[in-house]
Structures are given as C-alpha cells and as structure tokens.
Design an enzyme around this catalytic site. Structure first.
Site, short mmCIF file in Angstrom:
data_model
loop_
_atom_site.label_atom_id
_atom_site.label_comp_id
_atom_site.label_asym_id
_atom_site.label_seq_id
_atom_site.Cartn_x
_atom_site.Cartn_y
_atom_site.Cartn_z
N TYR A 31 0.86 -1.25 0.06
CA TYR A 31 0.01 0.05 0.05
C TYR A 31 1.04 1.22 -0.03
O TYR A 31 2.07 1.20 0.10
CB TYR A 31 -1.03 0.03 1.05
CG TYR A 31 -0.49 0.34 2.40
CD1 TYR A 31 0.68 -0.62 3.19
CD2 TYR A 31 -0.58 1.59 3.15
CE1 TYR A 31 1.22 -0.32 4.25
CE2 TYR A 31 0.27 1.84 4.14
CZ TYR A 31 0.94 0.96 5.06
OH TYR A 31 1.49 1.29 6.00
N ARG A 50 7.95 3.84 -4.85
CA ARG A 50 8.08 3.21 -3.64
C ARG A 50 6.80 1.92 -3.75
O ARG A 50 7.29 0.87 -3.30
CB ARG A 50 7.92 3.90 -2.30
CG ARG A 50 8.17 2.66 -1.16
CD ARG A 50 8.28 3.86 0.15
NE ARG A 50 6.82 4.36 0.37
CZ ARG A 50 6.62 5.28 1.51
NH1 ARG A 50 7.67 5.88 2.27
NH2 ARG A 50 5.43 5.74 1.75
N ARG A 98 -7.32 -20.79 -0.34
CA ARG A 98 -6.24 -20.67 0.69
C ARG A 98 -5.24 -21.58 0.84
O ARG A 98 -5.36 -22.54 1.09
CB ARG A 98 -7.09 -20.45 2.32
CG ARG A 98 -5.89 -19.99 3.21
CD ARG A 98 -6.53 -20.03 4.64
NE ARG A 98 -5.62 -19.36 5.42
CZ ARG A 98 -4.51 -19.79 5.90
NH1 ARG A 98 -4.13 -20.97 5.48
NH2 ARG A 98 -3.72 -19.15 6.82
N HIS A 100 -0.72 -20.95 0.97
CA HIS A 100 0.32 -19.89 1.03
C HIS A 100 0.94 -19.40 -0.29
O HIS A 100 1.21 -18.29 -0.65
CB HIS A 100 1.41 -20.45 1.98
CG HIS A 100 0.87 -20.15 3.57
ND1 HIS A 100 -0.35 -21.17 4.09
CD2 HIS A 100 1.25 -19.52 4.54
CE1 HIS A 100 -0.22 -20.91 5.19
NE2 HIS A 100 0.43 -19.72 5.63
N LYS A 145 6.51 -1.53 2.10
CA LYS A 145 5.33 -1.16 2.50
C LYS A 145 4.00 -2.12 2.42
O LYS A 145 3.31 -2.14 1.27
CB LYS A 145 4.98 0.36 1.92
CG LYS A 145 3.93 1.17 2.93
CD LYS A 145 4.24 2.58 2.55
CE LYS A 145 3.16 3.51 3.27
NZ LYS A 145 3.19 3.53 4.46
N GLU A 177 13.85 3.14 13.49
CA GLU A 177 12.52 3.82 13.30
C GLU A 177 11.28 3.63 14.29
O GLU A 177 11.61 3.05 15.38
CB GLU A 177 11.95 3.60 11.87
CG GLU A 177 11.16 2.38 11.55
CD GLU A 177 10.87 1.95 10.37
OE1 GLU A 177 10.39 2.94 9.69
OE2 GLU A 177 10.59 0.86 9.86
N LEU A 201 11.30 1.50 6.93
CA LEU A 201 10.63 2.03 5.57
C LEU A 201 11.34 3.36 5.30
O LEU A 201 11.66 4.29 5.94
CB LEU A 201 9.20 2.35 5.74
CG LEU A 201 8.44 2.78 4.64
CD1 LEU A 201 8.21 1.54 3.65
CD2 LEU A 201 7.04 3.47 4.97
C1 LIG Z 1 7.06 2.06 9.59
C2 LIG Z 1 6.90 3.42 9.12
N1 LIG Z 1 8.12 4.05 8.91
C3 LIG Z 1 8.27 5.25 8.39
C4 LIG Z 1 6.93 5.77 8.01
C5 LIG Z 1 7.03 7.12 7.33
O1 LIG Z 1 7.03 7.02 5.76
P1 LIG Z 1 6.44 8.27 5.07
O2 LIG Z 1 7.35 9.53 5.45
O3 LIG Z 1 6.51 7.95 3.58
O4 LIG Z 1 4.88 8.40 5.31
C6 LIG Z 1 5.91 5.11 7.99
C7 LIG Z 1 4.57 5.68 7.40
O5 LIG Z 1 3.63 5.38 7.67
C8 LIG Z 1 5.77 3.87 8.68
O6 LIG Z 1 4.66 3.15 8.72
#
Ligand SMILES: Cc1ncc(COP(=O)(O)O)c(C=O)c1O
Length: 286
Positions: A31, A50, A98, A100, A145, A177, A201
């Site tokens: 997403y 991304r 279903r 995997h 993501k 993060e 991310l």
């Molecule tokens: C785990 C994680 N890290 C970082 C971010 C920040 O990413 P962005 O600045 O692209 O929204 C998000 C955003 O939802 C996130 O879920």
C-alpha cells in the site's frame, strides 16, 4: 465517498471484496499513503516508485495491472473538499483458495480512496508527541510497505495504552524507526538517523527532511543512534506523511532535552511548512 476498486468508481458502501482475498486472509498486499495539499499529491512520483518497489519485493508484477496511478490519484486528490487529506492505494494478491503459495491466475485486487485531513492537520500539524521505547518485534523487510502490519498495530496500541503517541523501535541496541514513523535525534546541532536499508521504511517525509536539512545547513549523519544516545539526545524528531515532522518531547515519561520542541525542530518545521505551502500553491511541483 467514491472509492476506486478494480477499475470501477463506486460508492464506498457498495464496494465489495471476496472473503477469500489474500489481503484479508494473509495480509498479502502492499500500500501507499500519499499526502495531498491544495488538491496536489505530495511527492507523487516518489510514492509511486516506492509502491512499485514494494510490489516487486513481494513478487507482484505491476505490468499485469492496467492502472493509471497518476489519473486515479489525481482524481481522488481533486475530490477532497478542503483540498487537504491523503490518498490511500492498496494492491493485494487477489482472491484464491487458501494456500500460502502464489495463486496461478488470480487477478490482483486494487483499491484506492481519499480521506480528508483531520481539522487539526488542516490548521497545522501537531507539533509535539510523546513516545515509548519497545523492542522491534517486526520482520527484517521493513523496507516493504506491506499491509501485513500486525506488529506495528500491537506496538502502536502499546504506545496508546501507555498514554503515548508512538513506539520507537530498538533492534540490537539501535533505534531504527518508529512503528509508524522515521526517527531522528539531534546531537550538537547534527541530525542523526538510521540509513535506508531493510530495517526501516524509506520514508518520503524522511527524504524531504534530509533535503531541507542540507538546504538550511544542518548536517545529517545516516547512522542509527543507539538507544542510550536517543535517551541523551538534545532533541528527538519523528517524520511521516501523516505527522509531517513532529518533536518528541518525552520518551518513556522522561523529558527529551528541555522537554520542549527544540531549535533544530523549529527550523525544520518552518522549512517544511514553507515547502508544503509552495506545493499547495503550485509554486513547486515536487
Ligand atoms: C514503519 C514506518 N516508517 C516510516 C514511515 C514514514 O513514511 P512516510 O514519510 O513515507 O509516510 C511510516 C509511515 O507510515 C511507517 O509506517
């Protein structure tokens, strides 16, 4: 509210997805969340790139999708009554019996919709947040993501139950993060943040903040801070599409620095607001 589902624009109440959809049964999807300012999607190309990277990483070919993301996103951004909000895009591996392994012929499920910004975000982003520190219980492909977000859900819930806004995540002694944000610390006027690798991310807001820091003369070091460094930092900041750049003023109940948003935050926040307004008025395209 109209949603885009598999090529159709339909009222949200009428949108239907199979109970056998792998997004539902396995969280088998990817997403994006794209901020919109003044009907203009923010950093659209970076978000779409991304999204393609996430799809590739989970073995979904975007060549099999006949979706014009630019057109879908622009139409959704146009539909926001205040002009501000977010566009959500999601692709799952589709509906199949279903098991995997990847299904042979299931068409992917594509969903997109727009959500208006909360009133407080339209007036201006929340400038302060509090956080807790927790072990990073997620997998090691945090660069994807994906809609498989159970660990992030549990971590955010822990933060909320502790009366905080975000969980900052520690792996092997390093803070990489947050559960829903990227993290920066400030030490002696320098910004320190984890490098873009499989443990975070690669946030689009993170990139913008690094660019702005360079532009206004704040040095940036891309090395993950240790837990102890974060606890002794002058300032802690988090970034995300939803929260833009926010000062973390308490971690696990203890004040960060003075316990107030600090000078580096103030400068970056001001720079981000200017940047955003330029996007909103069309003076800037990215
Ligand atoms: C785990 C994680 N890290 C970082 C971010 C920040 O990413 P962005 O600045 O692209 O929204 C998000 C955003 O939802 C996130 O879920």
């Amino acid at each position: 509210m109209l949603v885009y589902l598999n090529g159709d624009w339909i009222p949200a109440e009428e949108a239907r997805v199979s109970v056998f959809d792998r997004g539902f049964t396995f969280g088998d999807g990817v997403y994006e969340v794209i901020p919109v300012y003044g009907h203009r999607p923010f950093r659209l190309n970076a978000h779409l790139q991304r999204l393609r990277q996430s799809m590739t990483a989970v073995g979904m070919s975007d060549k099999k999708l006949a979706v014009d993301w630019d057109t879908v996103t622009t139409r959704l951004a146009d539909s926001l009554s205040s002009g501000d909000g977010t566009v959500y895009l999601q692709i799952s591996r589709g509906a199949a019996p279903r098991q995997h392994g990847f299904p042979a012929n299931a068409p992917m499920t594509v969903l997109a919709y727009a959500r208006p910004a909360a009133i407080e975000t339209v007036k201006g982003p929340l400038r302060e947040a509090t956080a807790i520190l927790r072990d990073d219980i997620r997998w090691t492909r945090c660069d994807i993501k994906t809609t498989s977000l159970i660990a992030n859900v549990l971590l955010v819930q822990e933060a909320l139950q502790a009366g905080a806004d975000e969980a900052l995540l520690v792996r092997d002694g390093y803070v990489n993060e947050g559960a829903v944000s990227n993290v920066f610390i400030v030490r002696d006027g320098r910004l320190i943040t984890a490098p873009p690798n499989h443990l975070i991310l690669g946030g689009i807001t993170r990139d913008v903040i690094i660019e702005l820091a360079h532009a206004i003369g704040i040095p940036v070091i891309e090395i993950a801070p240790r837990r102890a460094e974060l606890l002794e930092a002058d300032e802690v900041l988090i970034t995300s599409s939803g929260r833009e750049v926010t000062a973390v003023t308490r971690v696990d109940g203890a004040p960060v620095g003075t316990g107030r948003p600090g000078p580096v935050f103030q400068r970056l926040h001001a720079a981000f607001q200017t940047f955003k307004e330029e996007v909103r008025t069309g003076a800037r395209t990215t």
